[in-house]
Write a protein that holds these residues in place. Structure first.
Motif, PDB file in Angstrom:
ATOM      1  N   LYS A  60      -7.007  -2.058  -5.487  1.00 43.07           N
ATOM      2  CA  LYS A  60      -7.273  -2.350  -4.310  1.00 43.07           C
ATOM      3  C   LYS A  60      -6.456  -3.803  -3.822  1.00 43.07           C
ATOM      4  O   LYS A  60      -6.449  -4.664  -4.668  1.00 43.07           O
ATOM      5  CB  LYS A  60      -8.739  -2.664  -4.091  1.00 43.07           C
ATOM      6  CG  LYS A  60      -9.669  -1.541  -4.351  1.00 43.07           C
ATOM      7  CD  LYS A  60      -9.278  -0.468  -3.134  1.00 43.07           C
ATOM      8  CE  LYS A  60     -10.189   0.697  -3.482  1.00 43.07           C
ATOM      9  NZ  LYS A  60      -9.644   1.901  -2.828  1.00 43.07           N
ATOM     10  N   GLN A  63       0.900  -1.154  -0.173  1.00 42.50           N
ATOM     11  CA  GLN A  63       0.062   0.104   0.076  1.00 42.50           C
ATOM     12  C   GLN A  63       0.761   1.179  -0.035  1.00 42.50           C
ATOM     13  O   GLN A  63       0.577   2.130  -0.536  1.00 42.50           O
ATOM     14  CB  GLN A  63      -1.003  -0.103   1.354  1.00 42.50           C
ATOM     15  CG  GLN A  63      -2.084   0.982   1.041  1.00 42.50           C
ATOM     16  CD  GLN A  63      -2.913   0.923  -0.098  1.00 42.50           C
ATOM     17  OE1 GLN A  63      -3.646  -0.408  -0.179  1.00 42.50           O
ATOM     18  NE2 GLN A  63      -3.443   1.777  -0.672  1.00 42.50           N
ATOM     19  N   ASN A  79       0.493   4.100  -2.678  1.00 43.09           N
ATOM     20  CA  ASN A  79       0.300   5.471  -2.282  1.00 43.09           C
ATOM     21  C   ASN A  79       1.164   6.446  -2.750  1.00 43.09           C
ATOM     22  O   ASN A  79       0.824   7.554  -3.314  1.00 43.09           O
ATOM     23  CB  ASN A  79       0.254   5.656  -0.756  1.00 43.09           C
ATOM     24  CG  ASN A  79      -0.991   4.873  -0.125  1.00 43.09           C
ATOM     25  OD1 ASN A  79      -2.219   4.532  -0.959  1.00 43.09           O
ATOM     26  ND2 ASN A  79      -1.113   4.716   0.886  1.00 43.09           N
ATOM     27  N   GLY A 105      -3.998   4.813  -5.557  1.00 47.25           N
ATOM     28  CA  GLY A 105      -5.283   4.283  -4.478  1.00 47.25           C
ATOM     29  C   GLY A 105      -6.424   3.527  -5.077  1.00 47.25           C
ATOM     30  O   GLY A 105      -7.003   2.754  -4.340  1.00 47.25           O
ATOM     31  N   SER A 149     -11.283  -1.678   0.502  1.00 49.27           N
ATOM     32  CA  SER A 149     -11.233  -2.858  -0.084  1.00 49.27           C
ATOM     33  C   SER A 149     -12.188  -4.071   0.359  1.00 49.27           C
ATOM     34  O   SER A 149     -12.428  -4.137   1.505  1.00 49.27           O
ATOM     35  CB  SER A 149      -9.783  -3.221   0.006  1.00 49.27           C
ATOM     36  OG  SER A 149      -8.892  -2.409  -0.438  1.00 49.27           O
ATOM     37  N   GLU A 173     -10.272   0.517   6.183  1.00 48.89           N
ATOM     38  CA  GLU A 173      -9.311   1.749   5.845  1.00 48.89           C
ATOM     39  C   GLU A 173      -9.481   2.338   4.392  1.00 48.89           C
ATOM     40  O   GLU A 173      -9.449   3.336   3.875  1.00 48.89           O
ATOM     41  CB  GLU A 173      -8.065   1.780   6.487  1.00 48.89           C
ATOM     42  CG  GLU A 173      -8.061   2.141   8.156  1.00 48.89           C
ATOM     43  CD  GLU A 173      -6.485   2.009   8.605  1.00 48.89           C
ATOM     44  OE1 GLU A 173      -6.347   2.614   9.495  1.00 48.89           O
ATOM     45  OE2 GLU A 173      -5.526   1.271   7.929  1.00 48.89           O
ATOM     46  N   GLN A 174      -9.036   1.265   3.704  1.00 51.73           N
ATOM     47  CA  GLN A 174      -8.499   1.035   2.178  1.00 51.73           C
ATOM     48  C   GLN A 174      -9.797   1.122   1.206  1.00 51.73           C
ATOM     49  O   GLN A 174      -9.719   1.333   0.071  1.00 51.73           O
ATOM     50  CB  GLN A 174      -7.823   0.316   1.823  1.00 51.73           C
ATOM     51  CG  GLN A 174      -6.416   0.427   2.502  1.00 51.73           C
ATOM     52  CD  GLN A 174      -5.758   1.702   2.298  1.00 51.73           C
ATOM     53  OE1 GLN A 174      -5.714   2.333   1.254  1.00 51.73           O
ATOM     54  NE2 GLN A 174      -4.685   2.084   3.444  1.00 51.73           N
TER      55      GLN A 174
END
Ligand code: NAG
Ligand code: NAG
Ligand code: NAG
Ligand code: NAG
Ligand code: NAG
Length: 335
Positions: A148, A136, A140, A145, A189, A186-187
Motif C-alpha cells: 500500500k 502504483q 500493478n 496490489g 490504503s 481507490e487503492q
C-alpha cells in the motif's frame, strides 16, 4: 466459482482480522539517526526476541533491507522527501528507485507501506499524487496490489482540530488532499498520520496526565454526541473529520509514528510515563474499539522508536527509544 471465491475472500478477511487483533497491527519505527546503533542483523534479532513483527524505516537502506530478508518481519519504508520533487515528473527516477529498493525484496518480506513523503504536506502536496500514481503503475504491473502506498501527515496539515468534529485540512492544501485521498480510497490504503499527544499535553497546561496516556477513567470531554476519555482519540478523530469533509469515501488512518520520550521535558518525560503511554497505545489500537467517531476498527500503528538516536537534535528528539543501543530494554518491553 464466483461464490466459492467470494466465500474464500470472506474467510480470509475473517482470519486476518483475528490474527490482526493483537500484535500484528503494531510495529516499531527503526530510524538510523545514530552513530552508535547496533548493526542491522542485531536489530533483526532484537525484533525477533521482543516480538516486533513490523518495522518502518524512514528510507530504504540496502544493508538494512538485506538483513530483514526472509526473517518473517514486515517492513515499511518511505520515498525520502528529497527525491519527491524529481520523482513527480521523472518516471525514470521512479523506475530506478523501484528497481533498487522494491524489486529485489519481493517475496522476501512483506512490504506493508511505501510512504510517499514524510510530513511534506503542506509543501510538496502538489507532487505526492504524481509519485503515488507512478509507483502504483509499477506495483500493478507486478501484481503487488497488497503493497500500500500512503503519505504521512502531521497535525500541521489541519487548520482546525479541536473539538475533533471541527477537524479540517488547511484550505491551502485541501484540493491536493482531495486528490490524494481519492487515490487512497481507490487503492484501499490508509492515510498515515504522526500523532504525539505528549506535545499537546505539555503545552496545554491544564490537562490531566491520564487523559494524555489513556489512563483516565472518570473524566471525559464531550463533542456533540461523542465523548472522549483520551487525547489520542481526539487527535485521530480530528483527522477523520477532516477526511470526511473532503467527501471522497471512507479512508482509514494508520498511525505512522507515535510515542513518548523518556527525557527532554522535565518530569513528564520519564521512563515510567513513556512505558505507560506506549503500552496503553498498544492496548487501545489492538482492542478493536476504534475511536468515538469511527468505532469498532483495529488501528495499525508504529511506535517511535527502537533506539535513542544520538544524531537527532538536542532535547526530546533523542529520547524516543524503547531500547538502549546495547539492545537491552529501557523499560519492560511493550510488544
Ligand atoms: C545503511 O545502514 C547502515 C547500517 O546502519 C549504515 O552503516 C549505512 O551508512 C546506511 N547507508 C546509507 C546509504 O545510508
Ligand atoms: C531523471 O532522474 C534520473 C535518475 O535520478 C536522472 O539521472 C535524470 O537526469 C533525470 N532526468 C531529468 C530530465 O531530470
Ligand atoms: C484547559 O483550558 C482550556 C482553556 O483555558 C479549556 O478550553 C479546556 O477545556 C481545558 N482542558 C481541560 C482538560 O480542562
Ligand atoms: C474513578 O471512579 C471510581 C468510582 O467513583 C473510583 O473508585 C476510582 O478511584 C476513580 N478513578 C480515578 C483514576 O480517579
Ligand atoms: C511536574 O512538576 C510540576 C511542577 O512541580 C507539577 O505541577 C506536575 O504535576 C508534575 N507532573 C508530573 C507528571 O509529575
Amino acid at each position: 466459482m464466483a461464490k466459492l471465491s467470494h466465500i474464500i475472500v470472506i474467510f480470509m478477511v475473517f482470519v486476518s482480522s483475528i490474527v490482526g487483533a493483537y500484535d500484528v497491527l503494531l510495529g516499531a519505527y527503526y530510524r538510523l539517526a545514530g552513530n552508535n546503533l547496533p548493526p542491522p542483523w542485531e536489530v533483526v534479532q532484537l525484533c525477533k526476541k521482543y516480538n516486533i513483527r513490523r518495522v518502518r524505516l524512514y528510507e530504504p537502506n540496502l544493508t538494512v533491507l538485506e538483513s530483514f530478508r526472509g526473517m518473517g518481519i514486515d517492513v515499511s519504508f518511505g520515498v525520502p522527501n528529497n527525491l519527491i520533487e524529481n520523482m513527480a515528473t521523472n518516471h525514470t527516477a521512479v523506475e530506478e528507485w523501484f528497481i533498487n529498493y522494491v524489486a529485489p525484496f519481493i517475496g522476501d518480506f512483506t512490504i506493508n507501506y511505501i510512504v510517499v513523503g514524510d510530513k511534506v504536506i503542506p509543501g510538496l502536496d502538489g507532487r505526492i499524487l504524481q509519485v503515488m500514481q507512478s509507483l502504483q503503475g509499477l506495483l500493478n504491473a507486478r501484481n503487488l496490489g497488497q503493497v500500500k502506498l500512503t503519505t504521512l501527515v502531521s497535525i500541521t496539515a489541519l487548520s482546525a482540530q479541536s473539538p475533533p468534529s471541527s477537524g479540517a485540512f488547511d484550505p491551502t492544501i485541501a484540493a491536493n488532499m482531495r486528490g490524494i485521498l481519492h487515490f487512497l480510497w481507490e487503492q484501499g490504503s490508509p492515510l498515515m498520520v504522526s500523532l504525539y499527544p505528549h506535545k499537546t499535553y505539555f503545552y496545554s497546561g491544564n490537562m490531566s496526565l491520564g487523559y494524555a496516556t489513556f489512563a483516565e477513567e472518570n473524566f471525559s470531554i464531550r463533542d456533540g454526541d461523542l465523548s472522549y476519555n483520551n487525547l489520542f482519540d481526539e487527535m485521530m478523530d480530528a483527522f477523520y473529520a477532516a477526511i470526511d469533509k473532503e467527501d471522497v469515501g471512507d479512508v482509514a488512518i494508520a498511525v505512522g509514528e507515535t510515542g513518548w520520550p523518556t527525557c527532554g521535558h522535565l518530569n513528564i518525560t520519564t521512563t515510567s510515563i513513556a512505558a505507560t503511554y506506549n503500552r496503553n497505545f498498544k492496548n487501545h489500537i489492538t482492542s478493536g474499539k476504534g475511536t468515538p467517531m469511527k468505532s469498532n476498527i483495529y488501528i495499525q500503528g508504529f511506535i517511535k522508536s527502537i533506539f535513542n538516536e544520538n544524531e537527532e537534535p538536542e532535547g526530546e528528539s533523542k529520547c524516543y527509544g524503547m531500547f538502549h543501543v546495547d539492545s537491552t530494554p529501557i523499560y519492560s518491553p511493550v510488544f
